[in-house]
Scaffold this motif. Structure first.
Motif, PDB file in Angstrom:
ATOM      1  N   GLY A 122      -2.033 -44.238  16.092  1.00 14.47           N
ATOM      2  CA  GLY A 122      -1.454 -44.015  16.944  1.00 14.47           C
ATOM      3  C   GLY A 122      -1.400 -42.507  16.946  1.00 14.47           C
ATOM      4  O   GLY A 122      -1.864 -41.741  16.165  1.00 14.47           O
ATOM      5  N   VAL A 123      -0.734 -41.693  18.312  1.00 14.51           N
ATOM      6  CA  VAL A 123      -1.500 -40.340  18.131  1.00 14.51           C
ATOM      7  C   VAL A 123       0.041 -39.743  19.242  1.00 14.51           C
ATOM      8  O   VAL A 123      -0.204 -40.266  20.377  1.00 14.51           O
ATOM      9  CB  VAL A 123      -2.756 -40.092  19.409  1.00 14.51           C
ATOM     10  CG1 VAL A 123      -3.273 -38.432  18.864  1.00 14.51           C
ATOM     11  CG2 VAL A 123      -4.250 -40.897  18.322  1.00 14.51           C
ATOM     12  N   THR A 133      -7.104 -39.416  21.429  1.00 13.06           N
ATOM     13  CA  THR A 133      -6.959 -40.980  21.363  1.00 13.06           C
ATOM     14  C   THR A 133      -8.281 -40.743  21.916  1.00 13.06           C
ATOM     15  O   THR A 133      -9.245 -41.716  21.227  1.00 13.06           O
ATOM     16  CB  THR A 133      -5.652 -41.014  22.279  1.00 13.06           C
ATOM     17  OG1 THR A 133      -4.659 -40.396  22.024  1.00 13.06           O
ATOM     18  CG2 THR A 133      -6.267 -42.589  22.530  1.00 13.06           C
ATOM     19  N   SER A 134      -8.719 -39.919  23.367  1.00 10.27           N
ATOM     20  CA  SER A 134     -10.593 -40.865  23.782  1.00 10.27           C
ATOM     21  C   SER A 134     -11.256 -40.440  22.714  1.00 10.27           C
ATOM     22  O   SER A 134     -12.398 -40.787  22.086  1.00 10.27           O
ATOM     23  CB  SER A 134     -10.290 -40.057  25.292  1.00 10.27           C
ATOM     24  OG  SER A 134      -9.308 -40.341  25.968  1.00 10.27           O
ATOM     25  N   LEU A 135     -10.808 -39.335  21.795  1.00  7.91           N
ATOM     26  CA  LEU A 135     -11.991 -39.278  20.647  1.00  7.91           C
ATOM     27  C   LEU A 135     -12.581 -39.987  19.767  1.00  7.91           C
ATOM     28  O   LEU A 135     -13.336 -40.428  19.792  1.00  7.91           O
ATOM     29  CB  LEU A 135     -11.438 -37.051  20.651  1.00  7.91           C
ATOM     30  CG  LEU A 135     -12.386 -36.427  21.390  1.00  7.91           C
ATOM     31  CD1 LEU A 135     -11.523 -35.250  20.533  1.00  7.91           C
ATOM     32  CD2 LEU A 135     -13.693 -36.048  21.379  1.00  7.91           C
ATOM     33  N   GLU A 173      -1.823 -44.332  22.962  1.00  2.92           N
ATOM     34  CA  GLU A 173      -1.311 -43.018  22.143  1.00  2.92           C
ATOM     35  C   GLU A 173       0.448 -42.964  23.002  1.00  2.92           C
ATOM     36  O   GLU A 173       0.475 -43.769  23.780  1.00  2.92           O
ATOM     37  CB  GLU A 173      -1.905 -41.910  23.853  1.00  2.92           C
ATOM     38  CG  GLU A 173      -1.476 -41.008  23.959  1.00  2.92           C
ATOM     39  CD  GLU A 173      -1.672 -40.004  25.675  1.00  2.92           C
ATOM     40  OE1 GLU A 173      -0.657 -39.456  26.356  1.00  2.92           O
ATOM     41  OE2 GLU A 173      -2.724 -40.456  26.441  1.00  2.92           O
ATOM     42  N   PHE A 174       1.180 -42.705  22.355  1.00  6.56           N
ATOM     43  CA  PHE A 174       2.401 -43.349  22.183  1.00  6.56           C
ATOM     44  C   PHE A 174       3.220 -41.135  23.029  1.00  6.56           C
ATOM     45  O   PHE A 174       2.556 -40.273  22.384  1.00  6.56           O
ATOM     46  CB  PHE A 174       2.846 -43.002  21.039  1.00  6.56           C
ATOM     47  CG  PHE A 174       2.138 -44.604  20.671  1.00  6.56           C
ATOM     48  CD1 PHE A 174       3.603 -45.339  21.066  1.00  6.56           C
ATOM     49  CD2 PHE A 174       1.765 -44.527  19.590  1.00  6.56           C
ATOM     50  CE1 PHE A 174       3.430 -46.332  20.138  1.00  6.56           C
ATOM     51  CE2 PHE A 174       1.788 -45.308  19.105  1.00  6.56           C
ATOM     52  CZ  PHE A 174       2.270 -46.791  19.890  1.00  6.56           C
ATOM     53  N   ALA A 296      -9.174 -35.678  15.829  1.00  5.55           N
ATOM     54  CA  ALA A 296      -9.687 -37.528  15.352  1.00  5.55           C
ATOM     55  C   ALA A 296     -11.280 -37.409  14.518  1.00  5.55           C
ATOM     56  O   ALA A 296     -11.119 -38.453  13.817  1.00  5.55           O
ATOM     57  CB  ALA A 296     -10.493 -36.992  16.695  1.00  5.55           C
ATOM     58  N   VAL A 297     -11.365 -36.687  13.874  1.00  6.06           N
ATOM     59  CA  VAL A 297     -12.269 -35.996  12.959  1.00  6.06           C
ATOM     60  C   VAL A 297     -11.077 -37.156  11.477  1.00  6.06           C
ATOM     61  O   VAL A 297     -12.457 -37.777  11.048  1.00  6.06           O
ATOM     62  CB  VAL A 297     -13.184 -34.829  12.101  1.00  6.06           C
ATOM     63  CG1 VAL A 297     -13.786 -35.229  11.275  1.00  6.06           C
ATOM     64  CG2 VAL A 297     -14.254 -34.859  13.643  1.00  6.06           C
TER      65      VAL A 297
END
Length: 396
Positions: A122-123, A133-135, A173-174, A296-297
């Protein structure tokens, strides 16, 4: 709420937008003839022909559309209310229904309760959610892992869980609205910076922050919180969680976590520091996008993704629509669309990313009870023209 609990309850879907319709399809797939109630402030004529036909062909639904849509909130008719994120739970009729015994839940909570948590990432944050989120999603896919993009930027997750293997990652994505009423948190929570936003919806900034904190509030010691250690609010929230911490920082060397060494993003564990990617290889403008990549990493490494797949995913990534998006050049003027920048901090970050070439700024719009004092004080001297739109134009 578990699916088997829903089977025994009368259910009202409150709000019939994208999430509400996905909830309806999910419930109908489970129970084709179960009576359901649906309420929405729009009239039936405001929905698409496809939706109207679907509802007309279902003899087991009761519709309550229009201005008095909240009139159906009766515990004898709806033991469970599945509320859409855009409807405040603080509305008097919803509050009274809960006091009378109605259980309030949401699409997000049903998903969190009925899909393996170990596979949910969750982001959240005020800005950068969609990009981060997309990354993460692209990194997982580049590594050959099965993944779904869900939530604000993807599809509602209940529309997909019956169609994927149980080993599939959901990168979700929240929004604060989606988090507000949940009582479960994802296995990997990613928390970006939080600044004042949606103050036309929440009674205070503290209430908004509290909603955001739900992404980690219910985590346990076996879960992970990836957070931006450069800012006080994410750091304060990290100090209260039970999850294992994986900070990222552009200012300090963090271990375990993600930090900057010269021009390199480094992933560190207790005993190893690994250079992942050079900042110049990131095809996105702005220091804030470096932070998004770092978040994201960290999440990708926690899922077992390694350096090569991460590098390839980042190098191939392109800016999402309305996020410092290059529109084109007309009559010698280059235009960027940054209309997702609905808070002053995001606008200032975009101006910093583009540098002194920017001469014209177009700002204003919907009133969200923002303070524009810092924006006014920090607009750089290279800005020669400011074009303002209502309703915030006078205040700006």
């Amino acid at each position: 709420m578990l699916v088997q609990e829903l089977a025994r309850k009368s259910i009202l879907i409150l709000g019939f937008g994208v999430e509400g319709q996905a909830t309806y399809d999910f419930l109908r797939e489970k129970w084709p003839t179960k009576p359901l109630w649906i309420a929405d402030q729009r009239t039936i004529g405001q929905f698409s022909d496809e939706v109207v036909r679907k509802l007309a062909s279902d003899p087991a639904i009761t519709l309550n559309f229009g201005p008095n849509y909240l009139g159906v909130l009766d515990p004898e008719q709806c033991e469970v209310i599945v509320k859409t994120p855009g409807i405040p739970a603080s509305l008097e009729r919803i509050a009274n229904a809960r006091k009378a015994g109605c259980v309030l839940t949401s699409h997000s909570q049903i998903f969190l309760s009925n899909y393996p948590r170990q596979k949910i990432i969750g982001v959240t944050g005020t800005k950068g959610k969609s990009t981060t989120t997309s990354l993460i999603y692209q990194m997982l896919r580049r590594a050959g892992l099965q993944a779904e993009l869900a939530g604000n930027i993807g599809r509602p997750p209940l529309s997909r869980i019956a169609h994927v293997s149980r080993g599939t990652y959901f990168v979700h994505e929240f929004s604060s609205h989606q988090l507000a009423e949940i009582h479960s948190s994802p296995h990997i929570a990613v928390l970006l910076n939080i600044v004042p936003e949606h103050l036309d919806y929440y009674s205070s900034f503290a209430e908004y922050v509290s909603a955001k904190e739900n992404i980690t509030r219910f985590q346990q010691s076996g879960d992970f919180l990836v957070f931006n250690a450069d800012y006080p609010i994410p750091s304060e929230i990290a100090g209260r969680t039970r999850a294992a911490l994986r900070p990222f920082s552009t200012k300090a060397k963090v271990r375990p976590g993600c930090y900057i060494d010269g021009e390199n993003i480094v992933w560190s564990t207790s005993d190893v520091d690994e250079r992942v990617i050079t900042i110049s290889d990131i095809p996105l403008a702005g220091r804030f996008n470096v932070q998004n990549v770092m978040a994201a990493v960290a999440a990708a490494y926690l899922c077992g993704v390694r350096r090569q797949a991460i590098r390839e995913a980042v190098k191939e990534f392109r800016a999402l629509p309305h996020r410092l998006e290059l529109v084109g050049t007309y009559d010698g003027v280059t235009f960027y669309d940054d209309s997702i920048a609905t808070v002053p901090e995001a606008t200032l970050a975009a101006l910093d990313a583009l540098g002194p070439r920017v001469q014209t700024l177009i700002v204003g719009g919907h009133e969200r009870n923002q303070d524009f004092a810092e924006l006014g004080a920090r607009i750089p001297s290279n800005i020669k023209t400011v074009i303002l739109f209502p309703s915030t134009c006078q205040q700006i």
